[in-house]
Design a protein around this motif. Structure first.
Motif, short mmCIF file in Angstrom:
data_model
loop_
_atom_site.label_atom_id
_atom_site.label_comp_id
_atom_site.label_asym_id
_atom_site.label_seq_id
_atom_site.Cartn_x
_atom_site.Cartn_y
_atom_site.Cartn_z
N THR A 197 0.81 -1.22 0.00
CA THR A 197 0.00 0.00 0.00
C THR A 197 0.84 1.27 0.00
OG1 THR A 197 -0.18 -0.12 2.42
CG2 THR A 197 -1.98 -1.08 1.12
N TYR A 198 2.12 1.14 -0.35
CA TYR A 198 2.91 2.36 -0.55
C TYR A 198 3.88 2.20 -1.72
CZ TYR A 198 5.57 6.55 -0.11
OH TYR A 198 6.17 7.74 -0.41
N SER A 199 5.00 1.56 -1.51
CA SER A 199 6.03 1.46 -2.56
C SER A 199 5.82 0.19 -3.39
CB SER A 199 7.41 1.44 -1.91
OG SER A 199 7.52 0.31 -1.05
N HIS A 200 6.73 -0.05 -4.33
CA HIS A 200 6.67 -1.25 -5.17
C HIS A 200 5.33 -1.37 -5.91
CE1 HIS A 200 10.40 -3.00 -3.55
NE2 HIS A 200 10.01 -2.50 -2.40
N MET A 201 4.72 -0.25 -6.21
CA MET A 201 3.40 -0.26 -6.84
C MET A 201 3.46 -0.06 -8.34
SD MET A 201 1.12 -0.96 -4.57
CE MET A 201 -0.41 -0.39 -5.28
N HIS A 202 4.66 -0.23 -8.94
CA HIS A 202 4.83 0.08 -10.36
C HIS A 202 3.96 -0.80 -11.26
CE1 HIS A 202 7.89 -2.17 -8.31
NE2 HIS A 202 8.32 -2.76 -9.37
N GLY A 203 3.63 -2.02 -10.84
CA GLY A 203 2.77 -2.87 -11.66
C GLY A 203 1.41 -2.25 -11.91
N ILE A 204 0.94 -1.47 -10.96
CA ILE A 204 -0.33 -0.76 -11.12
C ILE A 204 -0.12 0.65 -11.65
CG2 ILE A 204 -2.28 0.23 -9.85
CD1 ILE A 204 -2.22 -2.23 -8.04
N LEU A 205 0.86 1.36 -11.10
CA LEU A 205 1.05 2.76 -11.48
C LEU A 205 1.51 2.95 -12.92
CD1 LEU A 205 2.68 4.10 -8.17
CD2 LEU A 205 0.29 4.29 -8.92
N MET A 206 2.07 1.91 -13.53
CA MET A 206 2.46 2.01 -14.94
C MET A 206 1.25 1.97 -15.87
SD MET A 206 5.86 -0.36 -15.25
CE MET A 206 7.39 0.08 -14.44
N LEU A 207 0.10 1.52 -15.35
CA LEU A 207 -1.10 1.48 -16.17
C LEU A 207 -1.65 2.90 -16.32
CD1 LEU A 207 -2.78 -1.63 -14.48
CD2 LEU A 207 -1.48 -1.59 -16.62
N HIS A 211 -1.66 6.15 -13.15
CA HIS A 211 -0.40 6.89 -12.97
C HIS A 211 -0.60 8.16 -12.15
CE1 HIS A 211 -0.95 10.27 -15.83
NE2 HIS A 211 -1.77 9.43 -16.43
N HIS A 212 -1.85 8.69 -12.11
CA HIS A 212 -2.11 9.91 -11.34
C HIS A 212 -2.05 9.66 -9.83
CE1 HIS A 212 -5.98 7.84 -11.44
NE2 HIS A 212 -6.36 8.57 -10.40
N LEU A 213 -1.98 8.37 -9.42
CA LEU A 213 -1.88 8.04 -8.00
C LEU A 213 -0.43 8.00 -7.52
CD1 LEU A 213 -4.48 5.10 -7.84
CD2 LEU A 213 -4.88 7.54 -7.40
N ALA A 214 0.52 8.22 -8.42
CA ALA A 214 1.94 8.06 -8.10
C ALA A 214 2.52 9.28 -7.40
CB ALA A 214 2.73 7.77 -9.37
N GLU A 215 3.53 9.03 -6.58
CA GLU A 215 4.26 10.11 -5.90
C GLU A 215 5.03 10.96 -6.91
OE1 GLU A 215 6.17 12.55 -3.07
OE2 GLU A 215 4.43 11.25 -2.86
N ASN A 216 5.65 10.30 -7.91
CA ASN A 216 6.44 11.05 -8.89
C ASN A 216 6.48 10.29 -10.21
OD1 ASN A 216 8.48 9.03 -8.66
ND2 ASN A 216 9.32 10.09 -6.87
N GLU A 217 7.26 10.79 -11.15
CA GLU A 217 7.28 10.23 -12.50
C GLU A 217 7.89 8.84 -12.58
OE1 GLU A 217 11.10 12.41 -11.84
OE2 GLU A 217 8.98 12.80 -11.46
N ASN A 218 8.56 8.40 -11.51
CA ASN A 218 9.10 7.04 -11.52
C ASN A 218 8.00 5.98 -11.41
OD1 ASN A 218 11.88 7.50 -11.80
ND2 ASN A 218 12.08 8.00 -9.63
N LEU A 219 6.82 6.39 -10.99
CA LEU A 219 5.66 5.48 -10.91
C LEU A 219 5.96 4.27 -10.04
CD1 LEU A 219 4.46 5.55 -14.65
CD2 LEU A 219 3.94 7.14 -12.80
N SER A 221 5.86 4.59 -6.18
CA SER A 221 5.15 4.66 -4.91
C SER A 221 3.84 5.43 -5.05
CB SER A 221 6.01 5.36 -3.84
OG SER A 221 7.18 4.64 -3.57
N LEU A 222 2.88 5.05 -4.21
CA LEU A 222 1.65 5.82 -4.11
C LEU A 222 1.94 7.18 -3.47
CD1 LEU A 222 -0.72 2.99 -2.85
CD2 LEU A 222 -0.71 4.00 -5.14
N ALA A 223 1.12 8.15 -3.79
CA ALA A 223 1.30 9.50 -3.27
C ALA A 223 0.67 9.62 -1.89
CB ALA A 223 0.68 10.51 -4.22
N ALA A 224 1.51 9.68 -0.86
CA ALA A 224 1.00 9.82 0.51
C ALA A 224 0.22 11.12 0.65
CB ALA A 224 2.17 9.79 1.50
N GLY A 225 -0.99 11.02 1.20
CA GLY A 225 -1.81 12.21 1.41
C GLY A 225 -2.79 12.49 0.29
N ASN A 226 -2.68 11.80 -0.82
CA ASN A 226 -3.58 12.00 -1.95
C ASN A 226 -4.89 11.25 -1.69
OD1 ASN A 226 -4.94 12.02 -4.41
ND2 ASN A 226 -3.08 11.79 -5.62
N GLU A 227 -6.01 11.97 -1.59
CA GLU A 227 -7.30 11.34 -1.28
C GLU A 227 -7.69 10.32 -2.35
OE1 GLU A 227 -9.15 11.34 1.42
OE2 GLU A 227 -7.55 12.55 2.33
#
Length: 665
Positions: A197-207, A211-219, A221-227
């Motif tokens: 539920t935080y890092s290692h989320m590239h399998g999902i964030l690359m979709l 990608h709008h859920l990512a902390e940064n362009e590396n896709l 980690s999830l963005a902490a604090g993003n509702e």
């Protein structure tokens, strides 16, 4: 008679009895609850041998304690719990198997010293085990007296609301997880959901949809604090947690290195990294509690950096401290003990990033870590099996690590590894040739510079450039492999291959015996072929390295002839041919226990390595032409440039959006 975990006799007499069948004496409810284990015994109401199962009303040390009392024509197992009775049945089964149905009269009394004893299996980064394999594994770990199984999910869940998750690399359905959960309950294993539920989320964030859920362009980690992130996690938990009967949940949260580098940058500037990280933990935990979760586990590597915040964790959150190194002291346990919070420890089987598991590392890590964790108040011990960089290692090669972990999570104390070998090897290796081959492959990791951190340089060179890669040159972090290293790899691999070939050729004619069908499925012919595959790639890596050194040393002398270069080209083409055969066998071994989906990343690495061997031949061809026209040879390989940019495994560029690697590299 042997047993794993090793058992303790309260009283052991010289006299023994033989038990081939039993007249079961117990209540209908106990029989129904333990039918899974009882089905592994021959039960006959007319037998003169009695097997009595009784529940006790009092507890001396643990609700899982049990005793086995053996007399003439009678065995009684007593425990205050059904799981204790089941553990007694597992010990009895193994003792009768290794004793050829004979067992000494006397009394055995046992109880686990860690209340929580878990196996953690990565199913997200390459190999996605089949349900059949997982069921056999559950039967085994039940016999080994684990009581928890966690399957690590990054994107391995199928949701009708989010159909693209797991589409490329595979996913488990609700029906499959419910089926596994039911099998776990029969075997008294708590199948605990385990979602990153935080890092290692590239399998999902690359979709594209996520990608709008990512902390940064590396896709990564999830963005902490993003509702929007918490809405997504709520959607996942609302659908998946009901697949599990467990009220525990591992939300992971490890390696949160990029917090504050993108979306959460302003929040971190205002509150600090630690506060933002802990707020993210609490936000995810609050969602989990909505769906009935009562115990939440997180990894401790990041949390321990903020000691002042640790004590603010709610009582239902358990910090799991992980360390996979072969150490004698684990300082992080001091921090956890002083923080007075609930915590577990988690060691590793050291099978990932290897041609063969680093078993000697496993011994040191699991023995020392479990013992210190118990002394310092840990309430549980996890044995982890990761799938870094595509999960190259065959699943069966981790099984012995699970055996070591079972011994140490049940009896966490400093022991000699020989005790584990004496108790278990006759169960796992019914032919002595298998045991000898296993030892040879264990010892191959003792070759100079092979082991480093959580990695083996031998697997890197298996895929590395022939002449100019990391394994040949080394750097400040990773040592280079020597002529002695390659010689040991070649010789040990060759000897192990010969032994295992003999076992395989005789397998149909010479029956090898195992405690039950699950043990046979796990340690039978598939396991032997997995060992043989490891022997082949170990030998290949040694041979490849020796060939490279032979060619480079000859060039350094400056007197290479055209005929010799042609011979070298033929030699490289031979190992290329061997490499293709290995690739084919890799695919076969993969499907012994895992689904096909997920193999793509590993096959890409094979393809890249194949091309690299072709590049070596092209360069040698250029040198041949230079000799023919009388030009100077490149004796120092200055024009050999193809190895400079070649990156694989842990040196690969994460940003290529293909390999599942790590952005901080």
């Amino acid at each position: 008679m042997n047993c794993i975990p090793a058992i303790k006799w309260k009283e052991k007499k010289d006299v023994h009895s033989r038990f081939k069948d039993f007249n079961l004496i117990t209540t209908p409810s106990i029989r129904g609850e333990l039918i899974c284990k009882l089905s592994q015994f021959t039960l006959d109401s007319s037998s003169s041998n009695q097997l009595k199962l009784e529940l006790l009303e009092t507890i001396a040390n643990s609700s899982e304690e049990f005793s086995i009392k053996v007399e003439n024509q009678s065995i009684k197992i007593e425990s205050p719990s059904l799981i204790g009775l089941q553990h007694g049945l597992s010990s009895l089964k193994i003792l009768l198997f290794t004793g050829q149905n004979k067992i000494n009269h006397g009394e055995i009394y046992e109880f686990p010293q860690f209340k929580n004893r878990g196996l953690f299996l990565d199913v997200s980064r390459g190999k996605m085990p089949t349900i059949e394999y997982l069921k056999n594994l559950i039967s085994l770990i039940s016999d080994l007296k684990y009581n928890i199984l966690q399957l690590y999910f990054e994107d391995k869940f199928f949701l009708s609301t989010d159909p693209t998750i797991g589409q490329l690399t595979g996913s488990y359905s609700e029906r499959e997880i419910r089926d596994l959960d039911a099998w776990c309950k029969l075997n008294k294993i708590d199948l605990q959901p385990c979602f990153q539920t935080y890092s290692h989320m590239h399998g999902i964030l690359m979709l594209p949809e996520y990608h709008h859920l990512a902390e940064n362009e590396n896709l990564f980690s999830l963005a902490a604090g993003n509702e929007k992130v918490y809405e997504f996690i709520d959607r996942v938990f609302s659908q998946t947690l009901k697949w599990f009967s467990s009220t525990s949940l591992n939300i992971n949260m490890d390696e949160a290195y990029d917090i504050g580098t993108g979306y959460s940058k302003d929040a971190v500037a205002e509150k600090g990294k630690g506060q933002v990280y802990f707020e993210h933990i609490e936000a995810v935990a609050a969602i989990a509690r909505k769906y009935g979760v009562q115990k939440i586990i997180i990894w401790g590597d990041i949390a321990l950096r903020y000691k002042e915040l640790l004590q603010n964790l709610p009582e239902d959150i358990i910090v799991s401290d992980w360390n996979y190194n072969p150490l004698t002291k684990f300082p992080s346990l001091d921090i956890l003990e002083n923080s007075q919070i609930n915590y577990w420890a988690a060691g590793g089987v050291s099978s990932w990033n290897s041609l063969f598991p680093r078993v000697y590392n496993t011994y040191i890590n699991l023995i020392n870590y479990s013992s210190e964790a118990k002394r310092q108040g840990a309430q549980g011990f996890l044995v982890t099996d990761w799938g870094d960089y595509g999960h190259f290692q065959p699943l069966g090669l981790s099984l012995y690590g699970y055996v070591i972990g079972a011994q140490q999570s049940y009896h966490p104390q400093i022991i000699e590894p020989k005790l584990i070998e004496d108790q278990s090897w006759s169960l796992l290796f019914p032919d002595e040739k298998i045991a000898i081959a296993f030892r040879l492959l264990m010892d191959s990791n003792l070759a100079p510079n092979v082991q480093t951190d959580f990695k083996s340089m031998s697997i890197y060179y298996f895929f590395d450039d022939l002449f100019d890669g990391l394994a040949m040159n080394g750097n400040e972090r990773y040592p280079y492999l020597t002529h002695e290293s390659f010689t040991i790899l070649y010789e040990n691999g060759s000897q192990a291959e010969l032994l295992l070939d003999q076992v395989i050729s005789d397998f149909e004619e010479i029956e090898l015996n195992y405690p039950d069908d699950a043990w046979k499925e796990l340690f039978g012919i598939k396991f032997i072929k997995e060992l043989r595959f490891s022997a082949i790639i170990t030998k290949f890596t040694g041979n490849k390295g020796l060939l490279s050194m032979k060619i480079k040393n000859k060039f350094a002398l400056g007197n290479v002839t055209g005929e010799e270069i042609l011979e070298y080209i033929i030699d490289v083409k031979k190992i290329y041919s061997e490499f293709l055969a290995i690739r084919k066998e890799f695919e076969e071994v993969w499907t012994f226990r895992a689904n096909w989906k997920g193999i793509e990343s590993s096959l890409l690495i094979f393809d890249k390595a194949s091309i690299q061997l072709g590049e070596a031949v092209h360069w040698l061809s250029d040198q041949y032409r230079s000799v023919q026209v009388g030009n100077e040879l490149d004796t120092k390989f200055k024009t050999y440039l193809v190895g400079k940019k070649y990156k694989i495994l842990w040196t690969a560029d994460f940003r290529n959006m293909w390999e599942r690697a790590y952005p901080w590299q």
